[in-house]
Design a protein around this motif. Structure first.
Motif, short mmCIF file in Angstrom:
data_model
loop_
_atom_site.label_atom_id
_atom_site.label_comp_id
_atom_site.label_asym_id
_atom_site.label_seq_id
_atom_site.Cartn_x
_atom_site.Cartn_y
_atom_site.Cartn_z
N MET A 1 48.43 39.91 38.61
CA MET A 1 47.14 39.75 37.95
C MET A 1 47.06 40.61 36.53
SD MET A 1 44.03 38.51 38.48
CE MET A 1 42.43 38.43 37.77
N ILE A 2 47.69 41.69 36.59
CA ILE A 2 47.74 42.55 35.31
C ILE A 2 48.30 41.69 34.21
CG2 ILE A 2 48.40 44.52 34.24
CD1 ILE A 2 48.32 45.93 36.91
N LYS A 3 49.40 41.15 34.47
CA LYS A 3 50.19 40.24 33.58
C LYS A 3 49.04 39.20 32.90
CE LYS A 3 54.33 37.62 32.66
NZ LYS A 3 55.56 37.02 33.25
N TYR A 4 48.35 38.62 33.76
CA TYR A 4 47.69 37.42 33.32
C TYR A 4 46.45 38.22 32.58
CZ TYR A 4 44.35 33.65 34.07
OH TYR A 4 43.32 32.62 33.89
N ILE A 5 45.81 39.19 33.03
CA ILE A 5 44.48 39.77 32.17
C ILE A 5 45.21 40.08 30.55
CG2 ILE A 5 43.30 41.79 32.02
CD1 ILE A 5 43.11 41.71 34.93
N THR A 6 46.46 40.83 30.45
CA THR A 6 47.20 41.21 29.47
C THR A 6 47.22 39.78 28.35
OG1 THR A 6 48.39 42.78 30.51
CG2 THR A 6 49.03 42.48 28.35
N TYR A 7 47.73 39.08 29.12
CA TYR A 7 48.05 37.41 28.35
C TYR A 7 46.49 37.19 28.02
CZ TYR A 7 48.58 32.37 27.71
OH TYR A 7 48.51 31.36 27.19
N LYS A 8 45.49 37.13 28.44
CA LYS A 8 44.35 36.45 28.32
C LYS A 8 43.75 37.40 27.09
CE LYS A 8 43.56 32.89 30.53
NZ LYS A 8 43.50 31.57 29.72
N LEU A 9 43.93 38.73 27.26
CA LEU A 9 43.46 39.63 26.03
C LEU A 9 44.10 39.65 24.72
CD1 LEU A 9 42.86 42.98 28.47
CD2 LEU A 9 40.94 41.43 27.40
N GLY A 10 45.53 39.23 25.04
CA GLY A 10 46.22 39.13 23.61
C GLY A 10 45.78 37.71 23.08
N TYR A 11 45.58 36.83 23.82
CA TYR A 11 44.94 35.49 23.38
C TYR A 11 43.74 35.64 22.55
CZ TYR A 11 43.36 30.67 23.35
OH TYR A 11 42.97 29.50 23.03
N ASP A 345 37.67 33.17 32.61
CA ASP A 345 38.99 32.88 33.18
C ASP A 345 39.67 33.95 33.82
OD1 ASP A 345 39.02 30.71 31.43
OD2 ASP A 345 39.88 31.50 29.77
N ILE A 346 39.39 35.20 33.58
CA ILE A 346 39.97 36.30 34.63
C ILE A 346 39.33 36.21 35.96
CG2 ILE A 346 39.92 38.72 34.62
CD1 ILE A 346 40.15 38.97 31.90
N ILE A 347 38.13 35.87 35.97
CA ILE A 347 37.38 35.64 37.15
C ILE A 347 37.90 34.59 37.94
CG2 ILE A 347 35.16 35.22 38.36
CD1 ILE A 347 33.91 36.65 36.37
N TYR A 348 38.16 33.23 37.37
CA TYR A 348 38.89 32.22 37.88
C TYR A 348 40.16 32.53 38.39
CZ TYR A 348 35.21 29.17 36.13
OH TYR A 348 34.05 28.50 35.96
N GLY A 349 41.12 33.53 37.69
CA GLY A 349 42.30 33.84 37.97
C GLY A 349 42.41 34.51 39.43
N TRP A 350 41.23 35.50 39.40
CA TRP A 350 41.20 36.28 40.51
C TRP A 350 40.55 35.62 41.93
CZ3 TRP A 350 36.41 38.19 42.87
CH2 TRP A 350 36.40 39.21 43.74
N LEU A 351 39.85 34.69 41.68
CA LEU A 351 39.41 33.83 42.66
C LEU A 351 40.34 32.99 43.21
CD1 LEU A 351 35.55 33.08 41.51
CD2 LEU A 351 36.55 34.73 43.26
N ASP A 352 41.09 32.34 42.29
CA ASP A 352 42.00 31.39 42.62
C ASP A 352 43.40 31.72 42.12
OD1 ASP A 352 43.67 29.22 43.27
OD2 ASP A 352 42.28 27.69 42.51
N PRO A 353 44.33 32.25 42.84
CA PRO A 353 45.72 32.67 42.10
C PRO A 353 46.55 31.53 41.64
CG PRO A 353 45.22 33.83 44.17
CD PRO A 353 44.38 32.84 44.25
N ARG A 354 46.27 30.40 41.92
CA ARG A 354 47.08 29.14 41.42
C ARG A 354 46.72 29.03 39.99
NH1 ARG A 354 44.65 24.30 45.23
NH2 ARG A 354 43.02 25.76 44.55
N ILE A 355 45.72 29.58 39.40
CA ILE A 355 45.30 29.24 38.05
C ILE A 355 46.42 30.31 37.37
CG2 ILE A 355 43.51 29.66 36.30
CD1 ILE A 355 41.65 28.89 38.53
N ARG A 356 46.63 31.25 37.86
CA ARG A 356 47.57 32.29 37.12
C ARG A 356 48.97 31.70 37.09
NH1 ARG A 356 45.01 36.09 40.81
NH2 ARG A 356 47.06 36.48 41.68
N VAL A 357 49.35 30.72 37.59
CA VAL A 357 50.74 30.33 37.55
C VAL A 357 51.04 29.29 36.26
CG1 VAL A 357 52.48 28.96 38.79
CG2 VAL A 357 50.89 30.20 40.05
#
Length: 357
Positions: A1-11, A345-357
């Motif tokens: 999840m941290i990696k996903y958040i970092t990616y989104k913030l960088g984007y 996007d971060i909330i979706y990633g938290w609710l549905d882990p499949r989105i983070r893949v």
């Protein structure tokens, strides 16, 4: 999840850098001398030269771009020379010096959006701070109107599928999505603020606070919020109504709804306790994106209704060629749009882990 958040913030940071770059070069290449815009028609050549040197207008465009990025950055670099544009004026930048090395001071500050050309001595941050709350209130009110009325119309449309009520709601929704906001604003202001004023007691124009009859103090006028909120909420209302209808019809075909019917539950209880919650998911998704769009869509609505928000300020700045206000306002709206979408996007990633893949 941290990696996903970092990616989104960088984007988000890369997107914001692109927005800043487009805004800067778009308004820098416009015809006209910024120094002349600031001084007006009674300037001398000596005064023009001083203003150009003070604000860095005499530098090459890429140097000015570096100055602009330095102004916007929370960690900025400042020269020790008072004649330099980047000289650390604490009152101007509201900065906290961190350390000094080789004549350059590194400071911590909030983003500096520069000063208005026309409102002498007033910073763009102060102008936006005075108007953005009104726009935010208008956007929230419009979203509430869209949610409440859109969900109710969507439910009625689903319950009476293919009947005259459903067709009427679909017609109104299609009309609402196709009408431009400025046309709806003019129509509503004329109809409810002028023709039917005796019955509605609504004004054609007016802001949240207005001077009393004696011109001594500002008075709260919540009724002035009604018409612009409805007009701004028409398009998302139409979208919500369509989404709610289609989503509810799909949910009502599920097996657990058939089971509830078999148990003898009434239609109202089935919708209230079982179908409504699941049918709202796509509606919430749409509203999260629409809220950010409300801030940009409020420009014409605010101007027509005389609502003293950020949108009206942008139009006034365009008329007066007040470039810092235009650039700052567009940048603030773009930043809020990016942040809201990243948060969703971060909330979706938290609710549905499949989105983070």
């Amino acid at each position: 999840m941290i990696k996903y958040i970092t990616y989104k913030l960088g984007y988000a940071l890369l997107t914001l850098l692109g927005v800043v770059t487009i805004i800067f070069f778009l308004f820098t290449i416009l015809p006209g001398d910024p120094a002349q815009m600031m001084l007006g028609q009674n300037e001398s050549e000596e005064q023009l030269q001083k203003v150009r040197a003070k604000y860095g207008f005499d530098q090459p465009v890429f140097v000015q771009y570096g100055y602009y990025l330095n102004d916007l950055s929370p960690i900025s670099f400042h020269s020790a020379e008072q004649e330099s544009y980047t000289y650390l004026d604490r009152e101007k930048y509201n900065a906290i010096p961190l350390f000094t090395s080789s004549g350059t001071t590194v400071a911590l500050k909030i983003p500096y959006l520069r000063e208005s050309f026309q409102k002498k001595g007033k910073s763009v941050t102060a102008v936006i701070g005075d108007t953005l709350p009104n726009t935010a209130l208008l956007a929230v009110s419009a979203i509430c109107v869209a949610m409440v009325l859109g969900v109710l119309l969507g439910i009625f449309s689903a319950l009476y599928k293919d009947q005259w009520i459903d067709r009427l709601i679909q017609l109104v929704s299609t009309l609402g999505m196709s009408l431009p906001s400025f046309f709806s604003a003019i129509l509503f202001a004329w109809l409810f603020g002028y023709v039917l004023h005796e019955y509605t007691q609504l004004n054609m124009t007016g802001s949240l606070y207005e001077l009393d009859d004696f011109g001594e103090e500002n008075q709260l006028r919540l009724k002035n919020l009604i018409l612009p909120a409805i007009v701004l909420g028409i398009r998302p209302l139409a979208v919500v109504s369509q989404l709610m209808r289609n989503s509810l019809l799909e949910v009502l075909q599920q097996d657990y709804i058939r089971t509830a019917r078999a148990k003898g539950l009434s239609k109202a209880r089935i919708i209230q306790r079982h179908a409504l919650k699941n049918a709202l998911n796509p509606v919430i998704t749409a509203i999260s994106g629409w809220f950010a769009s409300m801030l940009a869509g409020a420009v014409f609505v605010e101007y027509i209704f005389g609502w003293n928000g950020l949108g009206k300020e942008i139009v006034d700045a365009l008329n007066n060629l007040d470039l810092p206000i235009i650039m700052g306002a567009v940048l603030v709206i773009a930043t809020m749009f990016i942040l809201i979408n990243i948060l969703v996007d971060i909330i979706y990633g938290w609710l549905d882990p499949r989105i983070r893949v």
